[in-house]
Motif scaffolding. Structure first.
Motif, PDB file in Angstrom:
ATOM      1  N   UNK A 225       0.813  -1.213   0.000  1.00  0.00           N
ATOM      2  CA  UNK A 225       0.000   0.000   0.000  1.00  0.00           C
ATOM      3  C   UNK A 225       0.843   1.257   0.000  1.00  0.00           C
ATOM      4  N   UNK A 226       1.931   1.260   0.740  1.00  0.00           N
ATOM      5  CA  UNK A 226       2.823   2.410   0.767  1.00  0.00           C
ATOM      6  C   UNK A 226       3.474   2.637  -0.585  1.00  0.00           C
ATOM      7  N   UNK A 227       3.914   1.575  -1.236  1.00  0.00           N
ATOM      8  CA  UNK A 227       4.531   1.699  -2.560  1.00  0.00           C
ATOM      9  C   UNK A 227       3.523   2.224  -3.573  1.00  0.00           C
TER      10      UNK A 227
ATOM     11  N   UNK B 280       2.958   5.866  -2.898  1.00  0.00           N
ATOM     12  CA  UNK B 280       4.112   6.666  -3.318  1.00  0.00           C
ATOM     13  C   UNK B 280       4.152   6.822  -4.833  1.00  0.00           C
ATOM     14  N   UNK B 281       3.834   5.777  -5.572  1.00  0.00           N
ATOM     15  CA  UNK B 281       3.802   5.858  -7.038  1.00  0.00           C
ATOM     16  C   UNK B 281       2.700   6.787  -7.511  1.00  0.00           C
ATOM     17  N   UNK B 282       1.539   6.747  -6.875  1.00  0.00           N
ATOM     18  CA  UNK B 282       0.437   7.635  -7.268  1.00  0.00           C
ATOM     19  C   UNK B 282       0.788   9.096  -6.998  1.00  0.00           C
ATOM     20  N   UNK B 283       1.395   9.377  -5.856  1.00  0.00           N
ATOM     21  CA  UNK B 283       1.727  10.771  -5.557  1.00  0.00           C
ATOM     22  C   UNK B 283       2.880  11.260  -6.429  1.00  0.00           C
ATOM     23  N   UNK B 284       3.769  10.367  -6.826  1.00  0.00           N
ATOM     24  CA  UNK B 284       4.863  10.765  -7.700  1.00  0.00           C
ATOM     25  C   UNK B 284       4.319  11.144  -9.093  1.00  0.00           C
TER      26      UNK B 284
END
Length: 90
Positions: free
Chosen positions: A77-79, A82-86
Motif C-alpha cells: 500500500x505504501x509503494x 508513493x507511485x500515485x503521488x509521484x
C-alpha cells in the motif's frame, strides 16, 4: 466519494487495531513466559496467553503469519501510494 473515505477509514482502523492486538498479545506472552522449563510445564494457564505459550505452532499461525501478511499489505500500500503521488507531482 464519501462512502469511499468511510471504507478506507474502516480499513485503516482495522489495520491499526489488529496490529496493536498482535503486538500486545506477543508482549504479554513473552513477558509472562517462565524462564525455567520445570516451572513452565506446570505454569501454563488455561487461557489464550497460556495456550499460545504452550503451543508455539498456534502462535505462529494465529499471530506471526497474520502480522507478516499485514506488514506486506502495508508495504505494498505504501509503494502504491508513493507511485500515485509521484505521478501527480511529475
Amino acid at each position: 466519494m464519501k462512502s469511499k473515505k468511510i471504507i478506507w477509514g474502516v480499513i485503516f482502523g482495522l489495520d491499526i487495531g489488529l496490529t496493536l492486538f498482535f503486538l500486545i498479545t506477543t508482549i504479554i506472552m513473552l513477558a509472562t513466559m517462565p524462564s525455567n522449563i520445570d516451572i513452565a510445564l506446570n505454569y501454563y494457564q488455561d487461557n489464550y496467553i497460556g495456550y499460545l505459550q504452550k503451543n508455539s505452532n498456534m502462535f505462529l499461525v494465529l499471530i506471526v503469519i497474520p502480522m507478516l501478511v499485514l506488514f506486506v499489505a502495508n508495504a505494498v500500500g505504501l509503494v502504491i501510494y508513493a507511485l500515485k503521488t509521484r505521478k501527480r507531482t511529475a
